[in-house]
Scaffold this motif. Structure first.
Motif: not given
Lengths: 276, 299
Positions: A4, B103, A11-12, A15-16, A8, A18-20, B112, B116
């Motif tokens: 798991x 998340x 995934x992390x 996600x990071x 993660x 994409x956010x950046x 962030x 946004x």
């Protein structure tokens, strides 16, 4: 469990990333504004554009105040901000009245207040102008400020918060002989600090940004707000993008600074209001 | 006697507390809507404003005039275009960003979150000035970036359909923040135990998203949809400051049409009729959504 955590981690990273990427895309207009506002007039029109100013200059900001009337616009905007805080107090008082008193017609009047939230601004825009015209308030500061003082949504949020204040607290103060207004100013306002913080920031932002109503009501440049002044600048100096960017930055940066200090309250405010 | 007086004294206070705000709302919201309704049946213009005897009651003429007004029809179609593309875009992007932000909870995520949120608190005129520069055909950043990958200059604000899309891009950029915060508040309200239970049942990430998270966000999604839809039906400031409704009425919205009729051409009666049409459309759309929601509440 190990599997798991490993999953993660990937995934992390996704996600990071994409956010950046998204965050940078969203900030481009701001970064471009700041960078261009420090360029001399000629450099802004360079192709290819320079990302960081080659010749760094503060000339655009100085021009806002020297060649343009930004000092007057700033003063007017600040007057509107101060007045809107009086409105905030009215909204808080009304919220308290609806939350903590039992009086005849309370429900009806409250629904009446909520109903005004549904009326679109475009419907009331013309009649409010006609009303102010009859009162002789066009082209005055009072005419700019008055229509926006009471905000139904703000009354609603204040009421929601203030119903959670224990009635025993108010009763105890009454038994000690405190007057109703004393109770409101000395007891309720300190207890209701969180909601005042949220509403205070939102009120400040709304007043600082006010544009349409000052534009409609003010004929005289002496009453223009920063937004109206900036739109005037855009029309007059259509090709001086450096000056335009300096004007925009002058409006946007204070809000961003205030917001970054208080953003915690805004997020909590929405959780508090029960919109979940 | 003293008791009675005391009672009266006690009763006075709530009214004192609510009076300032309620009086202001009455004068600037309730009375105006009555005035708007009345003048929508008159030919009130500048002459009528100067001398009330010039105002004539003309029945439904304003409303009938609207139906035949090409500009009004264009503004209706444009508004429909804005709503159909803009509303889903705002909802999908703010929900996706909220899911990403939910998340984690360290510094990076809260930074962030602010990034946004920032566009939504930025002054619309400043936004228009900045985007006007970005969209500029010759000197704008967007066309420069496109020229690097060999795409020809795009007339961002000079072609009717492209201009509408450009305004939508800007409005979505500005509209994400507030809705994202609402989704985020809702996401943080979902108890962890639901996910733990789903995990124990062997659900994967995607199944959890579609079977746990999204159903539990129904109320937030409904709230966001209703408020966003109402907001977009009143789409005004973006075309007002960026294009003034042009080119060739390509970006004019109903709200802008009302503003122009009222404050540029001083046709107050006609504009009031237009504003009532908008009001009725908003009410219909809102009721329609409540009805849709009612039909699937059994969860």
């Amino acid at each position: 469990m190990a599997a798991v955590t490993k999953k993660s981690r990937i995934e992390r990273v996704i996600v990071t990333t994409l956010l950046v990427i998204g965050g940078i895309t969203v900030s481009i207009p701001f970064l471009w504004m700041i960078s261009s506002s420090f360029k001399p007039e000629s450099e802004v029109l360079n192709i290819p554009p320079t990302i960081i100013p080659e010749t760094f200059t503060l000339e655009n900001y100085v021009n806002l105040f020297e060649s343009l009337n930004f000092a007057v616009y700033l003063k007017n905007t600040l007057i509107i901000v101060v007045c809107s805080f009086v409105g905030l107090l009215f909204n808080a008082m009304a919220g308290y009245g609806f939350a903590k008193f039992d009086f005849k017609g309370r429900e009806k009047v409250f629904y009446f207040v909520l109903a005004t939230m549904m009326i679109p601004g475009q419907v009331t825009m013309i009649p409010v102008y006609l009303l102010l015209n009859e009162m002789g308030l066009t082209n005055t500061m009072a005419g700019i400020v008055l229509p926006g003082l009471a905000v139904a949504f703000s009354i609603f949020l204040f009421r929601q918060f203030m119903t959670t204040i224990p009635t025993d607290l108010i009763e105890a103060a009454r038994l000690d002989g405190a007057g109703e207004f004393y109770i409101f100013f000395r007891l309720i306002i300190p207890v209701a600090k969180p909601i005042f913080a949220v509403q205070g920031i939102l009120t400040f932002i709304a007043a600082w940004n006010s544009f349409l109503w000052p534009l409609i009501i003010a004929n005289d440049e002496g009453l223009y707000t920063l937004s109206v002044g900036l739109s005037l600048l855009q029309g007059q100096y259509a090709n001086n993008f450096a000056l335009q960017m300096a004007g925009a930055a002058f409006m946007v940066v204070p809000i961003i600074i205030i917001f970054s200090f208080f953003q915690k309250f805004i997020v909590e405010g929405f959780t508090m209001s029960g919109i979940k | 006697m003293k008791k009675l007086l005391n009672q009266a004294y006690k009763d006075r206070h709530p009214y004192l507390f609510i009076a300032p705000a309620v009086i202001l709302l009455t004068v600037f919201s309730i009375i105006p809507i009555i005035i708007a309704f009345v003048i929508s049946f008159t030919d009130l213009d500048l002459k009528g404003l100067a001398d009330w005897s010039n105002i004539n009651f003309i029945g439904f003429e304003n409303y009938l005039g609207l139906v035949e007004d090409d500009t009004f029809i264009t503004s209706l179609l444009n508004t429909a275009f804005y709503v159909c593309i803009g509303v889903p875009l705002v909802i999908i992007s703010s929900l996706s960003i909220a899911l990403l932000l939910n998340y984690g909870s360290n510094m990076l995520f809260s930074v962030f979150r602010s990034v946004y949120y920032m566009p939504s608190i930025t002054n619309i005129i400043a936004v228009a000035v900045i985007w006007g520069y970005l969209y500029n055909t010759e000197y704008g950043l967007f066309n420069f970036l496109l020229s690097i990958v060999n795409v020809d200059n795009i007339p961002w604000l000079e072609e009717r359909t492209i201009a509408k899309i450009s305004l939508i891009i800007l409005a979505v950029w500005k509209g994400i923040g507030i809705n994202m915060i609402i989704f985020l508040a809702a996401l943080q309200g979902i108890p962890r135990s639901y996910y733990e239970a789903a995990e124990m049942d062997g659900a994967n990430r995607l199944q959890m998203l579609f079977n746990v998270t999204l159903p539990l966000l129904r109320y937030a999604t409904f709230f966001v949809t209703v408020t966003t839809l109402i907001g977009w039906m009143q789409f005004f400031e973006e075309p007002f400051v960026m294009t003034d409704g042009g080119p060739l009425d390509g970006t004019i919205s109903i709200a802008l049409f009302i503003y122009k009729e009222g404050f540029q051409y001083s046709q107050f009666g006609y504009a009031a009729a237009g504003s009532f049409v908008l009001f009725i459309l908003i009410i219909i759309m809102t009721l329609f959504q409540f009805k849709l929601r009612k039909s699937d509440t059994e969860y």
